[in-house]
Every structure is written in structure tokens, then in C-alpha cells.
Design a protein around this motif. Structure first.
Motif, mmCIF file in Angstrom:
data_model
loop_
_atom_site.group_PDB
_atom_site.id
_atom_site.type_symbol
_atom_site.label_atom_id
_atom_site.label_comp_id
_atom_site.label_asym_id
_atom_site.label_seq_id
_atom_site.Cartn_x
_atom_site.Cartn_y
_atom_site.Cartn_z
ATOM 1 N N ALA A 140 -26.658 -75.424 -15.320
ATOM 2 C CA ALA A 140 -27.295 -74.611 -16.375
ATOM 3 C C ALA A 140 -28.666 -74.092 -15.966
ATOM 4 N N CYS A 141 -28.838 -73.816 -14.676
ATOM 5 C CA CYS A 141 -30.134 -73.310 -14.213
ATOM 6 C C CYS A 141 -30.235 -71.813 -14.527
ATOM 7 N N PRO A 142 -31.381 -71.372 -15.061
ATOM 8 C CA PRO A 142 -31.521 -69.951 -15.406
ATOM 9 C C PRO A 142 -31.679 -69.021 -14.202
ATOM 10 N N GLU A 143 -31.926 -69.566 -13.018
ATOM 11 C CA GLU A 143 -32.143 -68.727 -11.829
ATOM 12 C C GLU A 143 -30.812 -68.175 -11.305
ATOM 13 N N ASP A 144 -30.869 -67.144 -10.460
ATOM 14 C CA ASP A 144 -29.620 -66.512 -10.005
ATOM 15 C C ASP A 144 -29.387 -66.651 -8.495
ATOM 16 N N CYS A 145 -29.889 -67.712 -7.889
ATOM 17 C CA CYS A 145 -29.723 -67.928 -6.440
ATOM 18 C C CYS A 145 -28.224 -67.810 -6.109
ATOM 19 N N SER A 146 -27.868 -66.843 -5.274
ATOM 20 C CA SER A 146 -26.450 -66.485 -5.178
ATOM 21 C C SER A 146 -25.620 -67.469 -4.363
ATOM 22 N N TYR A 147 -26.277 -68.476 -3.792
ATOM 23 C CA TYR A 147 -25.542 -69.528 -3.078
ATOM 24 C C TYR A 147 -25.277 -70.745 -3.963
ATOM 25 N N CYS A 148 -25.876 -70.794 -5.144
ATOM 26 C CA CYS A 148 -26.016 -72.093 -5.818
ATOM 27 C C CYS A 148 -25.000 -72.330 -6.934
ATOM 28 N N PRO A 149 -24.287 -73.449 -6.827
ATOM 29 C CA PRO A 149 -23.294 -73.787 -7.858
ATOM 30 C C PRO A 149 -23.927 -74.156 -9.197
ATOM 31 N N GLN A 150 -25.251 -74.352 -9.221
ATOM 32 C CA GLN A 150 -25.890 -74.839 -10.447
ATOM 33 C C GLN A 150 -26.453 -73.723 -11.327
ATOM 34 N N SER A 151 -26.362 -72.483 -10.843
ATOM 35 C CA SER A 151 -26.840 -71.374 -11.662
ATOM 36 C C SER A 151 -25.913 -71.191 -12.867
ATOM 37 N N ALA A 152 -26.523 -70.998 -14.044
ATOM 38 C CA ALA A 152 -25.736 -70.804 -15.271
ATOM 39 C C ALA A 152 -24.959 -69.494 -15.227
ATOM 40 N N ALA B 73 -33.719 -81.420 -9.515
ATOM 41 C CA ALA B 73 -33.431 -80.961 -10.872
ATOM 42 C C ALA B 73 -33.209 -79.453 -10.869
ATOM 43 N N ALA B 74 -32.157 -79.026 -11.567
ATOM 44 C CA ALA B 74 -31.813 -77.595 -11.615
ATOM 45 C C ALA B 74 -32.639 -76.904 -12.696
ATOM 46 N N TRP B 75 -33.895 -76.690 -12.371
ATOM 47 C CA TRP B 75 -34.819 -76.004 -13.269
ATOM 48 C C TRP B 75 -35.458 -74.824 -12.539
ATOM 49 N N ARG B 76 -35.846 -73.799 -13.328
ATOM 50 C CA ARG B 76 -36.724 -72.765 -12.747
ATOM 51 C C ARG B 76 -38.090 -73.395 -12.519
ATOM 52 N N THR C 252 -34.519 -63.562 -9.526
ATOM 53 C CA THR C 252 -35.264 -64.063 -10.688
ATOM 54 C C THR C 252 -36.627 -64.659 -10.340
ATOM 55 N N ARG C 253 -36.958 -64.691 -9.073
ATOM 56 C CA ARG C 253 -38.321 -65.097 -8.667
ATOM 57 C C ARG C 253 -38.599 -64.452 -7.316
ATOM 58 N N THR C 254 -39.862 -64.487 -6.910
ATOM 59 C CA THR C 254 -40.234 -63.782 -5.679
ATOM 60 C C THR C 254 -40.664 -64.769 -4.592
#
Ligand code: SAM
Ligand code: DTB
Ligand code: SF4
Length: 390
Positions: free
Chosen positions: A51-63, A99-102, A166-168
Motif C-alpha cells: 500500500a505504498c503511495p509511490e510508483d517505483c516501477s520495480y516494486c511489488p509494494q506500490s499500491a 517500511a513501505a512508506w513515502r 512521485t519523487r525526485t
């Protein structure tokens, strides 16, 4: 402004070296600063999953992606400590809580502080990776005794926007600055196999090596292709190119621990062996990374086959001045281990045979001990046999 330690032209030239020359140079640098047969063991735990709000395109934890991962709330401190005790039993010297947080809320930091204090009280080093931190949050974690904060640059600055929007890059550098200012050690690396070009791997390593202080710990992750993530169909990176990346990281950051990180479950023993030869000297141990699989018990067999041992505690590297030492100037220092004042003693590979057996038994811990004992007994028998023949 810091003076850059290296540049893209130099690093591209390292990548271009004939493979044997590159590996020889990397292994030489490795031996100058570390026991080449010692590998630091960290263990990961996902303390808040999905349920992470970030959009890292490799990550299974992105919402944003349907990966089938079940979200889990922040774990209770006592449950984290229970898992940390088990990790210590298994031989890990550092416990890494992810932790899957921004970025954490201040009340999340209250919980992290308790976890850090508890894990430290077990006698383990601590690492947290929880997204972006403010200066105050970094300061609080440092005061709680946090040893390392993990925050990766992941790829070259010019490639970053293709992977995460979603971040720089500048956001990442800000957090790294806050972590350093608060007095913690930095764990910062990247991920390869994202479909990037070699010039992006060059760019990533240049950024890492040119940080105001190079990271003490440099995780190099190979993409784990998780179905449902945008990168799940990315063509695999050539394993030889992966070894080159490890070797160049070792040469550019001679006193850092270079960690062979995500993706080991998908690697052959031979590929991992080349990575250890090229200067990788840290791994994540255990059955799981954060959400994906890790080799677990297979590691003890590999260590036994290669004569590797677990680094008994955090061994600092011998300091160095030169980063861009040309090949001809690199002298092999066979006896090089970690700083003798750290109490590590000589490298088992250069000790007399008997102490190699003792060393193997003493320094191999937890899940590694049975394999080491069998190996030691076999080696003792061989040595006795050789002695009788002489
Ligand atoms: N949320 C925090 C953050 O992004 O900094 C911490 C956790 S995040 C999972 C830590 C690192 O794991 C990422 O920077 C990336 O390098 C790596 N990672 C995540 N998913 C991966 C995957 N599928 N394969 C390989 N490495 C991965
Ligand atoms: C890092 O560079 N790699 C680790 C750790 N830092 C946090 C995480 C790897 C995650 C791989 C995908 C997963 O298991 O979810
Ligand atoms: Fe969230 Fe970290 Fe995964 Fe990015 S890598 S989606 S920030 S958990």
C-alpha cells in the motif's frame, strides 16, 4: 561544493576493461581493504508491507500495481524483536527494518525508535529503510542508536524519471544529507536490470562514489521481476554485465561494504561466486528479502563450497586515499584484513592451517555452523593425512 572523486569517462573506461583485467583490479582493491573471504550478513524484515503511495516501477509494494501482495500494518515492537532474535541466532549481525512508506509520520518514528533501541539491546547493528526523512526525524533515529539508514539512488539521475515519478533525485539526496548530518552511516545503492543502458549504470556508480562521503554500505540489487509491476517483462541483464557492475563499485568505493542484494535467489552459484571475487562482501541472509524470496539455507552450502565465512562483526575497512589508482600501482597485500584494532585478527585464508579450522568454527555462526563443522572436520582429516605422509 565537494570535489568529485571520479567521473563518467573514467568509470566507463573501467566498465570497458577486458573482464579478467577488471576482476583482477577489483579483487586487488578488495584484498587491500578487507578479508576477501569474509562476508557481512544482514537480515531484512518488512515491518510495514504494501500500500505504498509511490510508483517505483520495480516494486511489488506500490499500491498502484496489482501484485497480489497483502498489505500489513506496522508490526508491534515485540514481534519485530522476536524476529530479530531469530535472525541473530541465524548469524545475522545487522537487522534491517523496511517500511513501505513515502515518508514516516512522526508517530511512526516513535515506533521505529523503540524498535531500534530493542534491536540494539540484542547486540545487533541496526538499519532502517522507511522513505524520506526530515532532519528532525533523522536526528531522533540517530539518538535512538540507529547505525545505518538505507535510502537508494537506484539509477542514474537522467534515468530516474523513467522508473519513478512521485519523487525526485533531489528528494533522495536531501534525505541522505539529513541522515549524514544526524551522524548515521549511510546504506545507499541501486538497482540494475531495469532496462537501463550501461551509461546509466555508470551514472549511478559515479553519483554514489561522489556523494560527500561515500556510503559505508552499497547494496546492488538485481531486479526481481514481480508479476503485476510495470517492469515484470524487462529482458534480463547479462550476468557478466552484473559482475562488471559489482567490480566497478568495489574499485570506486574501496572501503565500503558492497552488498550483493536482491535477486540472489535467481542467481546461480557461479554468478554469485564471481560477484564475491569481484569484491561483493555483504549479503542479505535468510529466506526472505522484504516480500520476495531469498536463498536461505542455500547460502551455507555456497559459503562452505567457496571457503567464505561470516564477518563476525562490523569490520571497518582500512582507510584509503586513492580512488583512481591505476592498475599498475595496486600492490597485492595478502595479509590485508580489517583494522587489527577492531579485534578481527588475521584473515583465515592466510592463517596457519590449524587456526583456519578453528577460525571456521569460531567465526561461522548460527545456520552456518553445521556445514562449517563438517567442512572443518574434513579439512582436519586431510591435513592430518598430509602430515602423516610427510
Ligand atoms: N520505501 C523505502 C524506499 O523506497 O526507500 C524502502 C524500501 S525499498 C523496497 C528499498 C529498495 O529495494 C529500493 O530502493 C530498490 O532498490 C529495492 N527494490 C525494491 N523492489 C525491488 C525489486 N523488485 N527487485 C530488486 N530490488 C528492489
Ligand atoms: C536494498 O537495497 N535492497 C533491499 C533493502 N535495501 C531494503 C530490499 C530488496 C527488496 C526486493 C523486493 C522485495 O523483497 O520486496
Ligand atoms: Fe514504496 Fe519503497 Fe516500494 Fe518505492 S521502493 S514503492 S517507496 S516501498
Amino acid at each position: 561544493m565537494n570535489r568529485p572523486r571520479t567521473n563518467r569517462a573514467y568509470v566507463a573506461a573501467l566498465f570497458d576493461l577486458p573482464f579478467n583485467d577488471l576482476l583482477f583490479q577489483a579483487a586487488t582493491v578488495h584484498r587491500q581493504h578487507f578479508d576477501p573471504n569474509a562476508v557481512q550478513l544482514s537480515q531484512l524484515l518488512s515491518i510495514k508491507t504494501g500500500a505504498c503511495p509511490e510508483d517505483c516501477s520495480y516494486c511489488p509494494q506500490s499500491a498502484r500495481y496489482k501484485t497480489g501482495l497483502e498489505r500489513e500494518r506496522l508490526m508491534a515492537v515485540e514481534s519485530v524483536l522476536e524476529k530479530a532474535r531469530a535472525a541473530k541466532e541465524g548469524g545475522a549481525t545487522r537487522y534491517c527494518m523496511g517500511a513501505a512508506w513515502r515518508s514516516p509520520r512522526d508517530k511512526d518514528v516513535d515506533q521505529l525508535v523503540e524498535m531500534v533501541k530493542g534491536v540494539r539491546a540484542l547486540g545487533m547493528e541496526t538499519c532502517v529503510t522507511a522513505g524520506m526523512l526530515s532532519e528532525t526525524q533523522a536526528q531522533r533515529l540517530s539518538e535512538a542508536g540507529l547505525d545505518y539508514y538505507n535510502h537508494n539512488l537506484d539509477t542514474a539521475p537522467e534515468h530516474y524519471g523513467k522508473i519513478i515519478t512521485t519523487r525526485t533525485y533531489a528528494d533522495r539526496l536531501d534525505t541522505l544529507r539529513a541522515v549524514r548530518q544526524a551522524g548515521m552511516k549511510v546504506c545507499c545503492g541501486g538497482i540494475v536490470g531495469l532496462g537501463e543502458e550501461r551509461k546509466h549504470r555508470v551514472g549511478l556508480l559515479v553519483e554514489l562514489a561522489n556523494l560527500p562521503t561515500p556510503p559505508e554500505s552499497v547494496p546492488i540489487n538485481m531486479l526481481v521481476k514481480v508479476p503485476g509491476t510495470p517492469l515484470s517483462d524487462t529482458p534480463a541483464l547479462d550476468p557478466i554485465e552484473f559482475v562488471r557492475t559489482i567490480a566497478v563499485a568495489r574499485i570506486l568505493m574501496p572501503t565500503s561494504h558492497v552488498r550483493l542484494s536482491a535477486g540472489r535467489q535467481q542467481m546461480t552459484d557461479e554468478l554469485q561466486s564471481l560477484c564475491f571475487f569481484a569484491g561483493a562482501n555483504s549479503i542479505f541472509c535468510g529466506e526472505k528479502l522484504l516480500t520476495t524470496d531469498n536463498p536461505g539455507n542455500r547460502d551455507a552450502m555456497l559459503f562452505a563450497k567457496l571457503g567464505l565465512h561470516a564477518e563476525p562483526h562490523a569490520c571497518p575497512a582500512k582507510p584509503t586515499e586513492a580512488v583512481e589508482a591505476p592498475l599498475a600501482e595496486l600492490a597485492v597485500d595478502e595479509g590485508a584484513c580489517c583494522d587489527p584494532s577492531s579485534g578481527c585478527g588475521p584473515s583465515p585464508s592466510t592463517s596457519p592451517a590449524r587456526s583456519a579450522v578453528d577460525g571456521l568454527l569460531a567465526e561461522t555462526v548460527g545456520g552456518f555452523i553445521d556445514i562449517a563443522r563438517r567442512q572443518a572436520v574434513r579439512r582436519t582429516r586431510r591435513l592430518r593425512g598430509a602430515g602423516q605422509r610427510d
